[in-house]
Design a protein around this motif. Structure first.
Motif, short mmCIF file in Angstrom:
data_model
loop_
_atom_site.label_atom_id
_atom_site.label_comp_id
_atom_site.label_asym_id
_atom_site.label_seq_id
_atom_site.Cartn_x
_atom_site.Cartn_y
_atom_site.Cartn_z
N PHE A 94 0.82 -1.22 0.00
CA PHE A 94 0.00 0.00 0.00
C PHE A 94 0.86 1.27 0.00
O PHE A 94 0.33 2.37 0.17
CB PHE A 94 -0.94 0.01 1.20
CG PHE A 94 -1.86 -1.18 1.24
CD1 PHE A 94 -2.81 -1.37 0.25
CD2 PHE A 94 -1.78 -2.12 2.25
CE1 PHE A 94 -3.66 -2.48 0.27
CE2 PHE A 94 -2.61 -3.23 2.28
CZ PHE A 94 -3.55 -3.40 1.28
N LEU A 95 2.15 1.10 -0.20
CA LEU A 95 3.09 2.23 -0.16
C LEU A 95 3.53 2.63 -1.55
O LEU A 95 4.12 1.83 -2.28
CB LEU A 95 4.32 1.85 0.68
CG LEU A 95 5.47 2.86 0.69
CD1 LEU A 95 5.03 4.17 1.33
CD2 LEU A 95 6.67 2.28 1.44
N SER A 96 3.23 3.84 -1.93
CA SER A 96 3.72 4.43 -3.17
C SER A 96 4.15 5.85 -2.84
O SER A 96 3.31 6.68 -2.46
CB SER A 96 2.65 4.43 -4.26
OG SER A 96 2.33 3.10 -4.64
N THR A 97 5.44 6.11 -2.96
CA THR A 97 5.98 7.42 -2.59
C THR A 97 7.36 7.59 -3.19
O THR A 97 7.93 6.66 -3.76
CB THR A 97 6.04 7.58 -1.05
OG1 THR A 97 6.29 8.94 -0.73
CG2 THR A 97 7.12 6.71 -0.44
N THR A 98 7.90 8.78 -3.05
CA THR A 98 9.29 9.06 -3.36
C THR A 98 9.88 9.72 -2.13
O THR A 98 9.29 10.65 -1.58
CB THR A 98 9.42 10.01 -4.57
OG1 THR A 98 8.84 9.36 -5.71
CG2 THR A 98 10.87 10.33 -4.87
N PHE A 99 11.03 9.21 -1.68
CA PHE A 99 11.69 9.82 -0.53
C PHE A 99 13.14 10.14 -0.87
O PHE A 99 13.71 9.60 -1.82
CB PHE A 99 11.57 8.96 0.73
CG PHE A 99 12.43 7.73 0.78
CD1 PHE A 99 13.63 7.74 1.48
CD2 PHE A 99 12.04 6.56 0.15
CE1 PHE A 99 14.41 6.61 1.56
CE2 PHE A 99 12.81 5.42 0.23
CZ PHE A 99 14.01 5.44 0.93
N LEU A 100 13.70 11.06 -0.10
CA LEU A 100 15.07 11.50 -0.29
C LEU A 100 15.94 10.83 0.76
O LEU A 100 15.62 10.88 1.95
CB LEU A 100 15.16 13.02 -0.15
CG LEU A 100 16.54 13.63 -0.37
CD1 LEU A 100 16.83 13.75 -1.85
CD2 LEU A 100 16.63 14.99 0.28
N LEU A 101 17.00 10.20 0.31
CA LEU A 101 17.98 9.60 1.21
C LEU A 101 19.28 10.36 1.00
O LEU A 101 19.81 10.38 -0.11
CB LEU A 101 18.17 8.11 0.89
CG LEU A 101 19.18 7.37 1.75
CD1 LEU A 101 18.67 7.25 3.18
CD2 LEU A 101 19.43 5.98 1.18
N GLU A 102 19.75 11.00 2.05
CA GLU A 102 20.99 11.77 1.95
C GLU A 102 22.09 11.07 2.72
O GLU A 102 21.96 10.80 3.91
CB GLU A 102 20.79 13.18 2.50
CG GLU A 102 21.25 14.25 1.54
CD GLU A 102 20.96 15.63 2.06
OE1 GLU A 102 20.29 16.38 1.34
OE2 GLU A 102 21.38 15.96 3.18
N VAL A 103 23.15 10.73 2.01
CA VAL A 103 24.32 10.09 2.60
C VAL A 103 25.44 11.12 2.51
O VAL A 103 26.08 11.26 1.46
CB VAL A 103 24.68 8.79 1.84
CG1 VAL A 103 25.89 8.13 2.47
CG2 VAL A 103 23.50 7.84 1.82
N GLY A 104 25.65 11.85 3.60
CA GLY A 104 26.62 12.94 3.56
C GLY A 104 26.15 14.00 2.58
O GLY A 104 25.03 14.49 2.65
N ALA A 105 27.02 14.32 1.62
CA ALA A 105 26.70 15.36 0.64
C ALA A 105 25.97 14.81 -0.58
O ALA A 105 25.57 15.57 -1.45
CB ALA A 105 27.98 16.05 0.20
N THR A 106 25.78 13.50 -0.66
CA THR A 106 25.14 12.88 -1.82
C THR A 106 23.68 12.58 -1.52
O THR A 106 23.36 11.95 -0.52
CB THR A 106 25.86 11.57 -2.21
OG1 THR A 106 27.25 11.84 -2.36
CG2 THR A 106 25.32 11.01 -3.50
#
Length: 121
Positions: A21-33
């Motif tokens: 039931f999950l449809s989304t876009t999320f941001l994953l930030e690893v340091g500066a990337t």
């Protein structure tokens, strides 16, 4: 390494079912990337590496590269072993629509652990 997330998550039918039931876009930030991760009905459909001019996401998870490295190590130390432990220690910053994140917390925990050293798909 982040690119491997798509294959590892999509290969786990129980995890995909958990996120059906999950449809989304999320941001994953690893340091500066920064990475935009698109999910449709529990399957990861897109992983796009930044930089971005005006990214659209529902929520963001941001931590230093060092903290993610600890989290993704084969045997993380207490305090680095879980997303909520990182939040409690204030090394993982969350922002945006946290309802999406919290309503699907187990999905996100299990998905991001897939990048841990030694964890099979």
């Amino acid at each position: 390494m982040i690119e491997d997330l798509k294959n590892k998550v999509n290969a786990d039918e129980m995890l995909v079912k958990r996120g059906r039931f999950l449809s989304t876009t999320f941001l994953l930030e690893v340091g500066a990337t920064a990475w935009l991760i698109g999910i449709n009905e529990g399957r990861i459909v897109a992983i796009t590496k930044g930089p971005f001019v005006m990214p659209s996401w529902s929520f963001a998870l941001r931590a230093s590269e060092d903290e993610w490295t600890k989290f993704w190590s084969a045997k993380p130390q207490p305090g680095s072993h879980d997303l909520m432990a990182l939040i409690k220690r204030r090394t993982l910053k969350t922002e945006g629509n946290l309802h999406v994140f919290m309503a699907n917390l187990r999905y996100f925990k299990e998905a991001l652990v897939k990048l841990r050293a030694g964890v099979a798909a």
